[in-house]
Design a protein around this motif. Sequence first.
Motif, short mmCIF file in Angstrom:
data_model
loop_
_atom_site.label_atom_id
_atom_site.label_comp_id
_atom_site.label_asym_id
_atom_site.label_seq_id
_atom_site.Cartn_x
_atom_site.Cartn_y
_atom_site.Cartn_z
N LEU A 1 0.85 -1.18 0.00
CA LEU A 1 0.00 0.00 0.00
C LEU A 1 0.89 1.23 0.00
CD1 LEU A 1 -2.83 1.38 0.39
CD2 LEU A 1 -2.38 1.22 2.85
N GLY A 2 0.62 2.12 -0.91
CA GLY A 2 1.33 3.41 -0.96
C GLY A 2 0.30 4.53 -0.93
N VAL A 3 0.52 5.50 -0.04
CA VAL A 3 -0.41 6.62 0.07
C VAL A 3 0.34 7.95 -0.06
CG1 VAL A 3 -2.08 5.35 1.46
CG2 VAL A 3 -0.29 6.68 2.59
N GLN A 4 -0.37 8.98 -0.49
CA GLN A 4 0.18 10.30 -0.73
C GLN A 4 -0.13 11.23 0.44
OE1 GLN A 4 2.21 11.21 -3.01
NE2 GLN A 4 2.18 13.39 -2.71
N TRP A 5 -0.47 10.68 1.58
CA TRP A 5 -0.72 11.49 2.77
C TRP A 5 -0.03 10.83 3.94
CZ3 TRP A 5 -4.39 8.31 0.58
CH2 TRP A 5 -4.95 7.33 1.39
N HIS A 6 -0.13 11.38 5.11
CA HIS A 6 0.57 10.86 6.28
C HIS A 6 -0.43 10.32 7.31
CE1 HIS A 6 4.64 12.16 5.29
NE2 HIS A 6 4.03 13.13 4.66
N PRO A 7 -0.85 9.05 7.16
CA PRO A 7 -1.82 8.50 8.10
C PRO A 7 -1.29 8.47 9.54
CG PRO A 7 -0.95 6.76 6.69
CD PRO A 7 -0.45 8.07 6.16
N GLU A 8 0.02 8.42 9.72
CA GLU A 8 0.58 8.41 11.08
C GLU A 8 0.30 9.72 11.82
OE1 GLU A 8 4.04 9.90 8.52
OE2 GLU A 8 2.31 8.58 8.29
N PHE A 9 0.04 10.80 11.08
CA PHE A 9 -0.30 12.07 11.70
C PHE A 9 -1.80 12.21 11.91
CE2 PHE A 9 3.62 13.80 9.37
CZ PHE A 9 4.45 13.45 10.41
N MET A 10 -2.56 11.23 11.45
CA MET A 10 -4.03 11.31 11.51
C MET A 10 -4.59 10.10 12.28
SD MET A 10 -4.38 12.29 7.51
CE MET A 10 -6.14 12.50 7.49
N ILE A 11 -3.84 9.61 13.26
CA ILE A 11 -4.20 8.38 13.96
C ILE A 11 -5.52 8.52 14.72
CG2 ILE A 11 -2.95 8.79 16.13
CD1 ILE A 11 -2.90 5.55 14.04
N HIS A 12 -5.96 9.75 14.97
CA HIS A 12 -7.25 9.97 15.65
C HIS A 12 -8.43 9.57 14.76
CE1 HIS A 12 -6.41 13.58 13.29
NE2 HIS A 12 -7.72 13.71 13.20
N ALA A 13 -8.21 9.51 13.45
CA ALA A 13 -9.28 9.18 12.51
C ALA A 13 -9.39 7.66 12.35
CB ALA A 13 -9.03 9.83 11.16
N LYS A 14 -10.58 7.14 12.56
CA LYS A 14 -10.81 5.69 12.51
C LYS A 14 -10.36 5.08 11.18
CE LYS A 14 -14.35 4.05 14.67
NZ LYS A 14 -15.72 3.67 15.07
N LYS A 15 -10.62 5.76 10.07
CA LYS A 15 -10.23 5.23 8.77
C LYS A 15 -8.71 5.09 8.65
CE LYS A 15 -14.17 6.77 6.10
NZ LYS A 15 -14.63 7.57 4.96
N GLN A 16 -7.97 6.00 9.27
CA GLN A 16 -6.51 5.93 9.21
C GLN A 16 -5.99 4.78 10.07
OE1 GLN A 16 -5.14 7.85 6.88
NE2 GLN A 16 -7.17 8.70 6.60
N ARG B 1 -7.35 2.00 10.50
CA ARG B 1 -7.55 0.73 9.78
C ARG B 1 -6.34 0.37 8.92
NH1 ARG B 1 -13.46 0.98 7.19
NH2 ARG B 1 -12.78 3.07 6.78
N ILE B 2 -5.64 1.38 8.41
CA ILE B 2 -4.43 1.12 7.63
C ILE B 2 -3.41 0.39 8.49
CG2 ILE B 2 -2.43 2.21 6.51
CD1 ILE B 2 -4.37 4.42 5.56
N PHE B 3 -3.20 0.87 9.71
CA PHE B 3 -2.21 0.26 10.59
C PHE B 3 -2.66 -1.11 11.08
CE2 PHE B 3 -1.34 4.80 10.79
CZ PHE B 3 -0.01 4.78 10.40
N ARG B 4 -3.95 -1.27 11.33
CA ARG B 4 -4.45 -2.59 11.72
C ARG B 4 -4.24 -3.60 10.60
NH1 ARG B 4 -9.23 0.17 13.64
NH2 ARG B 4 -8.88 0.71 15.81
N ALA B 5 -4.48 -3.18 9.38
CA ALA B 5 -4.28 -4.07 8.22
C ALA B 5 -2.81 -4.45 8.08
CB ALA B 5 -4.79 -3.41 6.95
N LEU B 6 -1.92 -3.49 8.30
CA LEU B 6 -0.48 -3.77 8.23
C LEU B 6 -0.07 -4.78 9.29
CD1 LEU B 6 2.40 -3.29 7.22
CD2 LEU B 6 2.50 -1.33 8.76
N VAL B 7 -0.52 -4.58 10.52
CA VAL B 7 -0.18 -5.50 11.61
C VAL B 7 -0.76 -6.89 11.34
CG1 VAL B 7 -0.52 -5.98 14.07
CG2 VAL B 7 0.14 -3.69 13.32
N ALA B 8 -2.00 -6.95 10.87
CA ALA B 8 -2.61 -8.24 10.56
C ALA B 8 -1.83 -8.97 9.47
CB ALA B 8 -4.07 -8.05 10.14
N ALA B 9 -1.41 -8.23 8.44
CA ALA B 9 -0.63 -8.84 7.35
C ALA B 9 0.72 -9.33 7.87
CB ALA B 9 -0.44 -7.84 6.22
N ALA B 10 1.34 -8.56 8.75
CA ALA B 10 2.63 -8.97 9.32
C ALA B 10 2.48 -10.24 10.16
CB ALA B 10 3.22 -7.84 10.15
N ARG B 11 1.41 -10.30 10.94
CA ARG B 11 1.18 -11.50 11.76
C ARG B 11 0.91 -12.73 10.89
NH1 ARG B 11 -2.30 -8.38 16.27
NH2 ARG B 11 -0.52 -7.78 17.56
#
Length: 69
Positions: free
Chosen positions: A26-41, A43-53
């Motif tokens: 996944l490549g994005v043109q914004w900084h989801p790490e700065f928007m962690i308060h937003a539920k949609k953002q 989900r990106i990190f949850r998906a990454l962790v799930a894929a890593a597991r």
Amino acid sequence: GLVVTAWEENSIIQAVEGEDHTHFLLGVQWHPEFMIHAKKQRRIFRALVAAARTRQRQRGVAARPEAKA
């Protein structure tokens, strides 16, 4: 290959994903790490962790205990 999955109204590409879904790509043109308060953002990190597991299990690597949040 890559598939465009998000774009602005002016057609500027904002996100791409891997076409075959065999790996988390996944490549994005914004900084989801700065928007962690937003539920949609988050989900990106949850998906990454799930894929890593999943990858870790496939490789037979012992998982570390999960941290309590």
